[in-house]
Design an enzyme around this catalytic site. Structure first.
Site, PDB file in Angstrom:
ATOM      1  N   ASN A   8     -99.562 121.672   6.708  1.00  0.00           N
ATOM      2  CA  ASN A   8    -100.765 121.683   5.879  1.00  0.00           C
ATOM      3  C   ASN A   8    -100.827 123.036   5.169  1.00  0.00           C
ATOM      4  O   ASN A   8    -101.168 124.041   5.782  1.00  0.00           O
ATOM      5  CB  ASN A   8    -101.995 121.464   6.771  1.00  0.00           C
ATOM      6  CG  ASN A   8    -103.294 121.600   6.007  1.00  0.00           C
ATOM      7  OD1 ASN A   8    -103.304 121.638   4.772  1.00  0.00           O
ATOM      8  ND2 ASN A   8    -104.399 121.657   6.731  1.00  0.00           N
ATOM      9  N   HIS A  97    -110.100 116.602   7.668  1.00  0.00           N
ATOM     10  CA  HIS A  97    -109.746 117.920   8.223  1.00  0.00           C
ATOM     11  C   HIS A  97    -111.039 118.708   8.464  1.00  0.00           C
ATOM     12  O   HIS A  97    -111.999 118.583   7.705  1.00  0.00           O
ATOM     13  CB  HIS A  97    -108.831 118.661   7.247  1.00  0.00           C
ATOM     14  CG  HIS A  97    -108.295 119.932   7.828  1.00  0.00           C
ATOM     15  ND1 HIS A  97    -109.024 121.100   7.833  1.00  0.00           N
ATOM     16  CD2 HIS A  97    -107.132 120.200   8.453  1.00  0.00           C
ATOM     17  CE1 HIS A  97    -108.311 122.036   8.435  1.00  0.00           C
ATOM     18  NE2 HIS A  97    -107.165 121.535   8.826  1.00  0.00           N
ATOM     19  N   GLU A  99    -111.916 121.619   7.841  1.00  0.00           N
ATOM     20  CA  GLU A  99    -112.407 122.409   6.701  1.00  0.00           C
ATOM     21  C   GLU A  99    -113.130 121.516   5.695  1.00  0.00           C
ATOM     22  O   GLU A  99    -114.084 121.933   5.048  1.00  0.00           O
ATOM     23  CB  GLU A  99    -111.235 123.166   6.058  1.00  0.00           C
ATOM     24  CG  GLU A  99    -110.816 124.341   6.927  1.00  0.00           C
ATOM     25  CD  GLU A  99    -109.340 124.681   6.894  1.00  0.00           C
ATOM     26  OE1 GLU A  99    -108.643 124.308   5.934  1.00  0.00           O
ATOM     27  OE2 GLU A  99    -108.871 125.318   7.859  1.00  0.00           O
ATOM     28  N   GLY A 173    -106.470 128.338  12.653  1.00  0.00           N
ATOM     29  CA  GLY A 173    -106.395 129.585  11.897  1.00  0.00           C
ATOM     30  C   GLY A 173    -106.906 130.795  12.657  1.00  0.00           C
ATOM     31  O   GLY A 173    -107.119 131.852  12.074  1.00  0.00           O
ATOM     32  N   SER A 209    -103.241 126.719  15.437  1.00  0.00           N
ATOM     33  CA  SER A 209    -102.444 127.905  15.808  1.00  0.00           C
ATOM     34  C   SER A 209    -101.104 127.563  16.472  1.00  0.00           C
ATOM     35  O   SER A 209    -100.650 128.283  17.365  1.00  0.00           O
ATOM     36  CB  SER A 209    -103.267 128.857  16.676  1.00  0.00           C
ATOM     37  OG  SER A 209    -104.404 129.311  15.948  1.00  0.00           O
TER      38      SER A 209
HETATM   39  P1  PGA Z   1    -103.372 126.608  11.733  1.00  0.00           P
HETATM   40  O1  PGA Z   1    -104.048 125.376  10.917  1.00  0.00           O
HETATM   41  O2  PGA Z   1    -102.018 126.130  12.184  1.00  0.00           O
HETATM   42  O3  PGA Z   1    -103.286 127.718  10.710  1.00  0.00           O
HETATM   43  O4  PGA Z   1    -104.269 126.914  12.863  1.00  0.00           O
HETATM   44  C1  PGA Z   1    -103.929 124.050  11.365  1.00  0.00           C
HETATM   45  C2  PGA Z   1    -104.659 123.112  10.437  1.00  0.00           C
HETATM   46  O5  PGA Z   1    -105.696 123.507   9.881  1.00  0.00           O
HETATM   47  O6  PGA Z   1    -104.239 121.976  10.216  1.00  0.00           O
END
Ligand code: PGA
Length: 246
Positions: A8, A97, A99, A173, A209
């Site tokens: 992603n 997602h 976000e 993140g 992460s």
């Molecule tokens: P990340 O994001 O690996 O940076 O934690 C995962 C995601 O939002 O799909």
């Protein structure tokens, strides 16, 4: 079931940067072990789709969009049509997602409509679910996951094309990866609900992460069918390492 390794990219990379990425990634992809048992999927920003679809043409690597709307065309300023994604050769659409849920007010009803539209348009919906930190601390993780799945799949027919990603919001993140035990517990619960809802054969990806250093241990947990990777997918070398696990 093949393991799925999905990248992603969020709102990172220009078309030129995407082309450079694939020059390196495609050179390395041949050395991924057991590649016949794996699927690799990229979710670039919409503005990079043409560059990505051209770079991946003729390869086994698939791509999709990070979001799309529930209509094929019309007066929907700023939106992307799943039908057009399909026409361009995309196979997947990311839906719900965290976000999109938290920053763009996407609720479970809209998630349900988008998941159904993806199925109708012949795209594979990658439905994202996951609890926030306050929900985990309040002990309602299982309720949240049950609600997100039940409502998100309310308009979708059981079939082989669905993919689910369990992404605890507090791990996205942040560098705070869920522990192997937390992942195993949540994935077992998600699998149980999917069975109840008639979606038993659904791969369940973990996201939050994921890094080359933690990927092997996480992939070894029960019902972990692959990963949805944000930050660590932005460099070809690190995503290649993650894809080489398993
Ligand atoms: P990340 O994001 O690996 O940076 O934690 C995962 C995601 O939002 O799909």
């Amino acid at each position: 079931m093949k393991k799925i390794f999905a990248a992603n990219w969020k709102m990172y990379k220009t078309p030129d940067e995407a082309r450079h990425y694939f020059a390196e990634f495609l050179a390395g992809v041949k050395s991924i072990p057991h590649s016949q048992d794996k699927e690799v999927v990229f979710f670039p920003a919409t503005i990079c789709l043409e560059a990505v679809s051209k770079a991946l043409a003729g390869s086994a690597i698939q791509w999709g969009v990070q979001n799309a709307y529930i209509k094929n065309e019309g007066a929907f300023t700023g939106e992307t049509s799943m039908q057009t994604v399909r026409t361009l050769g995309g196979q997947f659409v990311l839906i719900g997602h965290s976000e999109r849920r938290s920053l763009f007010f996407e609720n479970d009803e809209m998630v349900a409509l988008k998941t159904a539209q993806a199925q109708e348009m012949g795209l594979r919906p990658l439905l994202c679910i996951g609890e926030s930190l306050s929900e985990r601390e309040a002990g309602v993780t299982q309720d949240v996951l049950r609600r997100q799945l039940t409502m998100g799949l309310a308009k979708t027919q059981p079939g082989k094309d669905l993919v689910v990603a369990y992404e605890p919001v507090w791990a996205i993140g942040t560098g705070k990866v869920a522990s192997p035990a937390q992942v195993a517990e949540a994935h077992t619960w998600v699998q149980q609900i999917l069975v109840e809802l008639g979606f038993a054969q659904t791969p369940i990806l973990y996201g939050g992460s994921v890094k080359p250093e933690n990927a092997a241990e996480l992939l070894a947990q029960n019902f972990v069918g692959g990963f949805l990777v944000g930050g660590a997918s932005l460099e070809p070398a690190s995503f290649l390492k993650i894809c080489s696990v398993g």
